[in-house]
Design a protein around this motif. Structure first.
Motif, PDB file in Angstrom:
ATOM      1  N   CYS A  82       2.679   4.546   4.089  1.00 40.42           N
ATOM      2  CA  CYS A  82       2.163   5.917   4.111  1.00 40.42           C
ATOM      3  C   CYS A  82       2.666   6.720   5.305  1.00 40.42           C
ATOM      4  O   CYS A  82       2.451   7.921   5.382  1.00 40.42           O
ATOM      5  CB  CYS A  82       0.639   5.917   4.088  1.00 40.42           C
ATOM      6  SG  CYS A  82      -0.094   5.398   5.650  1.00 40.42           S
ATOM      7  N   CYS A 133      -4.316   2.105   8.733  1.00 40.37           N
ATOM      8  CA  CYS A 133      -4.326   3.167   7.725  1.00 40.37           C
ATOM      9  C   CYS A 133      -4.926   2.671   6.416  1.00 40.37           C
ATOM     10  O   CYS A 133      -5.219   3.446   5.520  1.00 40.37           O
ATOM     11  CB  CYS A 133      -2.914   3.653   7.479  1.00 40.37           C
ATOM     12  SG  CYS A 133      -1.814   2.308   6.965  1.00 40.37           S
ATOM     13  N   CYS A 147      -3.368   0.619   4.260  1.00 43.10           N
ATOM     14  CA  CYS A 147      -2.330   0.141   3.330  1.00 43.10           C
ATOM     15  C   CYS A 147      -2.232  -1.380   3.335  1.00 43.10           C
ATOM     16  O   CYS A 147      -2.029  -1.996   2.296  1.00 43.10           O
ATOM     17  CB  CYS A 147      -0.969   0.719   3.693  1.00 43.10           C
ATOM     18  SG  CYS A 147      -0.865   2.484   3.397  1.00 43.10           S
ATOM     19  N   CYS A 152       3.313   3.023   9.594  1.00 40.72           N
ATOM     20  CA  CYS A 152       3.117   2.259   8.359  1.00 40.72           C
ATOM     21  C   CYS A 152       4.287   2.542   7.420  1.00 40.72           C
ATOM     22  O   CYS A 152       4.592   3.709   7.152  1.00 40.72           O
ATOM     23  CB  CYS A 152       1.808   2.669   7.693  1.00 40.72           C
ATOM     24  SG  CYS A 152       1.654   2.019   6.013  1.00 40.72           S
TER      25      CYS A 152
HETATM   26 ZN   LIG Z   1      -0.313   3.094   5.521  1.00 40.60          ZN
END
Ligand SMILES: [Zn+2]
Ligand SMILES: [Zn+2]
Length: 183
Positions: free
Chosen positions: A147, A156, A158, A144
């Protein structure tokens, strides 16, 4: 390492006549190599399997180079390995040609003691067969960018947040509609 130590084959009194050929297998005890910016380790060295043929004005070497290389996935940075199976095709002239400059890719020569050095040919075959993009698996989801989580382990969160942020942002042409009250 970059490049190989010489891999010298002594022809002796073999291959003296055009058309004669000789099979040769061997193994280089090489623990790793680099290609471009990337470093790879070799689990079991490099094996080669070649045929040398007297082609009249030189020795033609054809064959295969095999190895198993381990490196890093370009997307997720986890370990990633691949098999090398590179083709060798190299021509070693007995004498330097008069029109040497017309050989755009250069040429190799048979050594004065009737030797050929396979190292350049083996190296080229390895590098040619090293993938430009190394992946742990073809569909690696990567990391990602927000993050740094390995997305192969699952989402995740995001991406969802980014989508929500955009819905709420001024850049969203429909954001104003949220405040529109229809009576
Ligand atoms: Zn992420
Ligand atoms: Zn990966």
């Amino acid at each position: 390492m970059e490049g190989l130590d010489p891999v010298v084959v002594e022809l002796g009194d073999q291959l003296e006549n055009p058309g004669e050929s000789l099979s040769l297998t061997g193994k280089l005890d090489l623990s790793g190599y680099s290609s471009g910016e990337k470093e790879f380790t070799l689990a079991d060295g490099v094996s080669y399997d070649v045929v040398l043929t007297n082609a009249g004005d030189g020795i033609l070497v054809t064959g295969i180079v095999r190895a198993h290389a381990d490196g890093q996935c370009d997307r997720c940075l986890e370990p990633a390995g691949f098999d090398i199976s590179g083709e060798i095709e190299e021509y070693y002239l007995f004498e330097e040609p008069e029109d040497a400059e017309s050989y755009e890719d250069g040429f190799e020569l048979v050594g004065p003691e009737r030797t050929v050095d396979l190292s350049g040919a083996i190296w080229d075959a390895m590098v040619m067969d090293t993938p430009f993009v190394v992946l742990c698996r073809p569909d690696c989801a990567g990391l990602c960018p927000t993050c740094g989580a390995n997305l192969n382990d699952g989402p995740c969160g995001c991406a969802d947040q980014a989508e929500q942020a955009w819905v709420d942002s001024d850049e969203n042409p429909f954001a104003a509609l949220k405040n529109l009250k229809l009576d």
